[in-house]
Design an enzyme around this catalytic site. Structure first.
Site, short mmCIF file in Angstrom:
data_model
loop_
_atom_site.label_atom_id
_atom_site.label_comp_id
_atom_site.label_asym_id
_atom_site.label_seq_id
_atom_site.Cartn_x
_atom_site.Cartn_y
_atom_site.Cartn_z
CG ASP A 69 -1.78 1.20 1.29
OD1 ASP A 69 -2.50 1.43 0.32
OD2 ASP A 69 -1.73 1.94 2.29
CB THR A 102 -2.11 5.43 -1.86
OG1 THR A 102 -2.06 4.02 -1.77
CG2 THR A 102 -3.30 5.93 -1.09
CB THR A 103 0.70 2.51 -5.49
OG1 THR A 103 0.30 1.83 -4.31
CG2 THR A 103 2.10 2.13 -5.84
CG ASP A 400 -6.45 0.33 0.25
OD1 ASP A 400 -6.49 1.17 1.16
OD2 ASP A 400 -5.44 0.08 -0.42
P1 ADP Z 1 -3.01 1.65 -5.64
O1 ADP Z 1 -2.46 1.75 -4.27
O2 ADP Z 1 -2.68 2.82 -6.49
O3 ADP Z 1 -4.46 1.29 -5.70
P2 ADP Z 1 -2.52 -1.03 -6.57
O4 ADP Z 1 -1.26 -1.77 -6.28
O5 ADP Z 1 -3.78 -1.44 -5.91
O6 ADP Z 1 -2.21 0.48 -6.33
O7 ADP Z 1 -2.71 -1.08 -8.15
C1 ADP Z 1 -3.75 -0.45 -8.78
C2 ADP Z 1 -3.54 -0.50 -10.27
O8 ADP Z 1 -3.61 -1.84 -10.73
C3 ADP Z 1 -4.67 0.25 -10.95
O9 ADP Z 1 -4.15 0.94 -12.05
C4 ADP Z 1 -5.59 -0.88 -11.40
O10 ADP Z 1 -6.33 -0.50 -12.52
C5 ADP Z 1 -4.60 -1.97 -11.72
N1 ADP Z 1 -5.20 -3.32 -11.62
C6 ADP Z 1 -5.78 -3.90 -10.56
N2 ADP Z 1 -6.19 -5.16 -10.87
C7 ADP Z 1 -5.87 -5.38 -12.15
C8 ADP Z 1 -6.02 -6.48 -13.05
N3 ADP Z 1 -6.61 -7.59 -12.68
N4 ADP Z 1 -5.55 -6.34 -14.30
C9 ADP Z 1 -4.94 -5.21 -14.68
N5 ADP Z 1 -4.77 -4.15 -13.88
C10 ADP Z 1 -5.21 -4.21 -12.64
#
Ligand code: ADP
Length: 536
Positions: A69, A102-103, A400
């Protein structure tokens, strides 16, 4: 530093302040700042997406956190550099207002700075770059609106909401049980949501956890969980229609304090005292019972004798309940906290439909659950896991997911994730850039390039060729006029993110773009850094 003498011959020391300061100006200051901020973004880049890596962080007191996170990583990193701290603030702002993304927001800010640095090298003034970024955000907002879709979560038994929650949980250590947790999160939000006013008070969801058991044992309880048991093993394990007396005063016969001296010189006298004590306490119990209470929750403990008398008098009790929990119980059950025994009365009792002992999943631990309390629809998500790190990370992931579902209840518009929304914006911004005259065009185009870094990072983190994947997604979006094509991180048969159920809330995506651009603008405006050498 130099030694001088005044007119009377007294020595004094002149410290030249400038010696103590380090000063960077103009392009050097900008570059140093950009380097610091980009270093932070680089750290987070590998954590983005469903295949992102976790980070392990050790705090000064030895506590270890494993997480992916963004906000948590940055918080634990304890960065010293002021500009790096801005990035921490950026992810915190996203966390506070949206709770997810947040990332992504930090990675985007890092990419914007990278592009800005290139433009600075070309000799473009930072203000021109900032203006270009601002313009690009203005172009992106209506694009995001136009590609957004509304999800109708009333239909299909909230299936879509669950899918959104699952997308968030996908990238975390809990992805193995994302379906179960997705359901828990949606149920929790719907339990506390005010659907008419479209409001959700997240404070009503208590996220609690205890080491032990498996992640699968995580459960949603419609009420409050207290990690205690009934004070005597023979007391009933369940109280229905409980009228609860909440005491913060001792509930036992008065003890002779150590500073008093009590002399007992015969067996009879001792027995007499015992009888008196017993009578005193029985009287206390009767008074509580007379008020109509069927359960006592006490902040203090009581000794074995008192415990036995409670059992005898059929008054179940829970002891050693912590202050915070006592308050929560009081609010939820509509009871009053009673600090003096003389104040016990019927009006001050709280109410819960059932109070019972419950075990979670496969573990033998038992906890008390107060369900259907009088005045509040509070729920508890009780997280179980093999060790503290897992429980804590699971709690963060659930937080989240809860935020995402809350956002959708308040505003049900979504865009598609997996970089699809970024690619769509990037294409639109590039096209618009061609129409812009003057140097601003460079800034606008750089923004489009920076947006590309999100799908590229997603592809890279999933072990794919970043440039190839990006160009594939871009070409396909243009060819098919389909803004839902993203990076197929999970290697499913389709790269349409709608079919993969990868959603992100429109509000979150908009905010990511706006906030990232804002921070970058701020960094680009600083051209003089005066630093105290002694400080670092
Ligand atoms: P954040 O803290 O920004 O939410 P995450 O590590 O949760 O970061 O990653 C979020 C990113 O991953 C977003 O751009 C989301 O669209 C993408 N994402 C999540 N699941 C999938 C998936 N199954 N396939 C492709 N992209 C994904």
């Amino acid at each position: 530093m130099s030694l001088m003498f005044d007119e009377n011959g007294r020595p004094f020391i002149i410290i030249q302040e400038q010696e103590q300061k380090q000063r960077l100006r103009g392009i050097d200051a900008l570059k140093a700042n950009i380097a610091a901020a980009r270093a932070v973004a680089r750290t987070l880049r590998t954590s983005l997406g469903p295949k992102g890596m976790d980070k392990m962080l050790q705090s000064p007191d030895g506590d270890v956190t494993v997480t992916n996170d963004g906000a948590t990583i940055l918080k634990e990193m304890e960065l010293k550099h002021e500009i790096a701290k801005l990035m921490v603030e950026l992810s915190k702002a996203q966390d506070d207002e949206i709770g997810d993304g947040t990332t992504g927001v930090v990675v985007l800010a890092g990419a914007l700075l990278e592009k800005a640095e290139m433009l600075l090298d070309k000799g473009i003034h930072p203000s021109r770059i900032s203006e270009g970024f601002e313009r690009a955000v203005d172009i992106a907002m209506p694009v995001l609106d136009s590609i957004s879709e509304q999800i109708d979560f009333e239909q299909n038994d909230h299936e879509q909401l669950r899918r959104v929650a699952m997308t968030t949980l996908n990238s975390k250590i809990v992805h193995r049980i994302r379906e179960e947790l997705g359901k828990v999160c949606v149920d929790a939000i719907l339990a506390v949501a005010d659907m008419e006013r479209r409001e959700v008070n997240l404070d009503l969801i208590k996220l609690d956890g205890k080491v032990g058991g498996k992640l699968e044992d995580t459960a949603l309880v419609h009420g409050i969980v207290v990690d205690k048991d009934f004070s005597h093993p023979q007391m009933p394990k369940r109280v229905d229609d409980a009228k609860i007396c909440i005491l913060t005063c001792p509930f036992e016969p008065p003890k002779p304090k150590t500073k008093h001296k009590l002399e007992i010189d015969s067996v009879e006298a001792y027995k007499e005292m015992q009888v008196a004590e017993k009578a005193y306490f029985t009287d206390m119990v009767q008074r509580v019972k007379a008020s109509g209470a069927t359960l006592v929750i006490c902040q203090w403990g009581f000794d074995d004798e008192a415990n036995y008398l409670l059992l005898k008098n059929e008054l179940p009790a829970i002891r050693w309940v912590g202050g915070v929990e006592i308050e929560l119980i009081a609010i939820a059950t509509g009871g009053r906290i009673i600090p003096r025994f003389e104040d016990v009365s019927e009006q001050k009792l709280g109410y819960a439909k059932t109070v019972r002992e419950m075990s979670f999943g496969t573990t033998r631990d038992r906890m008390i659950v107060l369900e259907e309390c009088a005045s509040m629809k509070a729920v508890t998500i009780f997280v179980r896991g093999g060790n503290k790190m897992v429980v804590e990370e699971a709690k963060r992931s659930i937080h989240d997911a809860l935020c995402i579902v809350r956002n959708l209840v308040t505003d049900n518009r979504i865009v598609y994730g997996g970089g699809a929304a970024e690619v769509a914006c990037s294409l639109a911004i590039s096209e618009a850039a061609d129409q812009i005259e003057g140097l601003e065009q460079y800034g606008v185009r750089a923004f489009a390039d920076a947006l590309d870094s999100i799908p590229m990072a997603l592809a890279e983190n999933s072990g794919m060729q970043p440039i190839e994947s990006l160009s594939h997604a871009k070409a396909k979006q243009m060819r098919e006029k389909n803004p839902r094509i993203g990076i197929n991180c999970m290697k499913y048969s389709t790269d349409d993110m709608k079919e993969q159920y990868v959603y992100e809330s429109l509000r979150s995506k908009k905010q990511q773009l706006q906030h990232a651009a804002q921070v970058v603008k701020m960094i680009l405006k600083i051209d003089d850094v005066i630093e105290d050498k002694n400080y670092n």
